[in-house]
Design a protein around this motif. Sequence first.
Motif, PDB file in Angstrom:
ATOM      1  N   GLY A  69     -36.195 115.718  -2.333  1.00  0.00           N
ATOM      2  CA  GLY A  69     -35.305 116.030  -1.156  1.00  0.00           C
ATOM      3  C   GLY A  69     -35.940 114.752  -0.274  1.00  0.00           C
ATOM      4  N   GLU A  70     -37.145 114.766   0.082  1.00  0.00           N
ATOM      5  CA  GLU A  70     -37.555 113.987   1.195  1.00  0.00           C
ATOM      6  C   GLU A  70     -37.387 112.387   1.016  1.00  0.00           C
ATOM      7  OE1 GLU A  70     -41.659 115.208   1.339  1.00  0.00           O
ATOM      8  OE2 GLU A  70     -41.461 116.559   3.115  1.00  0.00           O
TER       9      GLU A  70
ATOM     10  N   VAL B  31     -31.413 107.452   2.042  1.00  0.00           N
ATOM     11  CA  VAL B  31     -30.291 107.449   2.522  1.00  0.00           C
ATOM     12  C   VAL B  31     -30.043 107.106   4.001  1.00  0.00           C
ATOM     13  CG1 VAL B  31     -28.107 109.143   3.049  1.00  0.00           C
ATOM     14  CG2 VAL B  31     -29.238 109.139   0.870  1.00  0.00           C
ATOM     15  N   LEU B  32     -31.145 107.634   4.739  1.00  0.00           N
ATOM     16  CA  LEU B  32     -31.248 107.270   6.285  1.00  0.00           C
ATOM     17  C   LEU B  32     -31.294 105.710   6.629  1.00  0.00           C
ATOM     18  CD1 LEU B  32     -33.019 110.355   7.692  1.00  0.00           C
ATOM     19  CD2 LEU B  32     -30.512 109.766   8.177  1.00  0.00           C
ATOM     20  N   ARG B  33     -32.409 105.167   5.505  1.00  0.00           N
ATOM     21  CA  ARG B  33     -32.826 103.695   5.861  1.00  0.00           C
ATOM     22  C   ARG B  33     -31.613 102.867   5.137  1.00  0.00           C
ATOM     23  NH1 ARG B  33     -35.419 100.838   7.794  1.00  0.00           N
ATOM     24  NH2 ARG B  33     -36.580  99.839   6.404  1.00  0.00           N
ATOM     25  N   VAL B  34     -30.909 103.061   4.083  1.00  0.00           N
ATOM     26  CA  VAL B  34     -29.923 102.448   3.561  1.00  0.00           C
ATOM     27  C   VAL B  34     -28.635 102.704   3.967  1.00  0.00           C
ATOM     28  CG1 VAL B  34     -29.130 101.474   1.274  1.00  0.00           C
ATOM     29  CG2 VAL B  34     -31.513 101.857   1.299  1.00  0.00           C
TER      30      VAL B  34
ATOM     31  N   VAL C  12     -35.949 106.925  11.448  1.00  0.00           N
ATOM     32  CA  VAL C  12     -36.011 107.676  10.507  1.00  0.00           C
ATOM     33  C   VAL C  12     -36.945 108.806  10.878  1.00  0.00           C
ATOM     34  CG1 VAL C  12     -36.369 108.121   7.861  1.00  0.00           C
ATOM     35  CG2 VAL C  12     -34.838 106.401   8.736  1.00  0.00           C
ATOM     36  N   ALA C  13     -38.253 108.258  11.122  1.00  0.00           N
ATOM     37  CA  ALA C  13     -39.218 109.044  11.120  1.00  0.00           C
ATOM     38  C   ALA C  13     -39.088 110.140  12.384  1.00  0.00           C
ATOM     39  CB  ALA C  13     -40.709 108.557  11.969  1.00  0.00           C
ATOM     40  N   GLU C  14     -38.318 109.859  13.582  1.00  0.00           N
ATOM     41  CA  GLU C  14     -37.871 110.613  14.594  1.00  0.00           C
ATOM     42  C   GLU C  14     -37.175 111.729  13.997  1.00  0.00           C
ATOM     43  OE1 GLU C  14     -35.291 110.229  18.593  1.00  0.00           O
ATOM     44  OE2 GLU C  14     -36.780 108.711  18.284  1.00  0.00           O
ATOM     45  N   VAL C  15     -35.964 111.195  13.175  1.00  0.00           N
ATOM     46  CA  VAL C  15     -35.072 112.137  12.624  1.00  0.00           C
ATOM     47  C   VAL C  15     -35.657 113.235  11.836  1.00  0.00           C
ATOM     48  CG1 VAL C  15     -33.091 112.281  10.950  1.00  0.00           C
ATOM     49  CG2 VAL C  15     -33.061 110.570  12.796  1.00  0.00           C
ATOM     50  N   VAL C  16     -36.433 112.732  10.897  1.00  0.00           N
ATOM     51  CA  VAL C  16     -37.106 113.966   9.898  1.00  0.00           C
ATOM     52  C   VAL C  16     -38.282 114.545  10.346  1.00  0.00           C
ATOM     53  CG1 VAL C  16     -36.135 112.516   7.669  1.00  0.00           C
ATOM     54  CG2 VAL C  16     -38.403 111.997   8.675  1.00  0.00           C
TER      55      VAL C  16
END
Length: 182
Positions: A130-131, A137-140, A149-153
Motif C-alpha cells: 500500500g505504501e 501514484v503521488l510521484r508519477v 510526497v513526504a509531506e503528504v504521506v
Amino acid sequence: MLDDFDGVLSRARSGAGEAFTLLYGDLSKPVAAYVRAQGVREVEDVTSEVFLAVFTGLSGFTGDQAHFRSWVFTIAHRRVMDHWRRSARTVPQVPYEPADDDRAVGSAEADAMDVLGHQRVLALLGRLTGEQQEVLVLRVVADLTVEQVAEVVGRSEGAVKALQRRGLATLRKMIETETVPL
C-alpha cells in the motif's frame, strides 16, 4: 465612356464578343468598386453575377449610355442585396480542426488498449504494498516532488525514496517475467 455606345450595344445584342468585352471593360472596375464598397468579400463573384445578368438581359434594355450605366448599377445593387440575404441565411463555414473537435471519439482499438493498459497498471500496482502504491501514484500520476510526497504521506524524504525505489524494482521484475494476468 464609350464613343460609339449605340453601335457597341447593337453589336452586343447580336452576339459580338468584342462588343461584350467593350461594355464589360467600360463598367467592370466601377461595378467592382461599388461591390467592394458595400462590404462584399467575394467581389469578383458578385461582379461576374452582375455582368451575367447584364448580358442576358441586354435585349430588353432601352435607353442611352447614361441609362445603361444606371441599369447596370441597379443590377449591381440587387446582386449585392441578394448576396447579403444569402449570407444571412447561410451558416458561416468554419475550417474543421480535428484537435478542437470535442465530439471526436477514439477508435474501438484505441479504447480497448486504453482499458487493457489501465487494467494492467491496476493489476501491477495491486501487487505492491500500500505504501509503495501510494508513493508511486503521488510521484508519477500527481507529479509531486519527493519532498511533497513526504509531506503528504507523513514520512521522511529518505523513506519516500526507498519506497519508490523498492516499488519500481518490484514492478520491473513483474514486467520482465510477465507474471501479472490480464
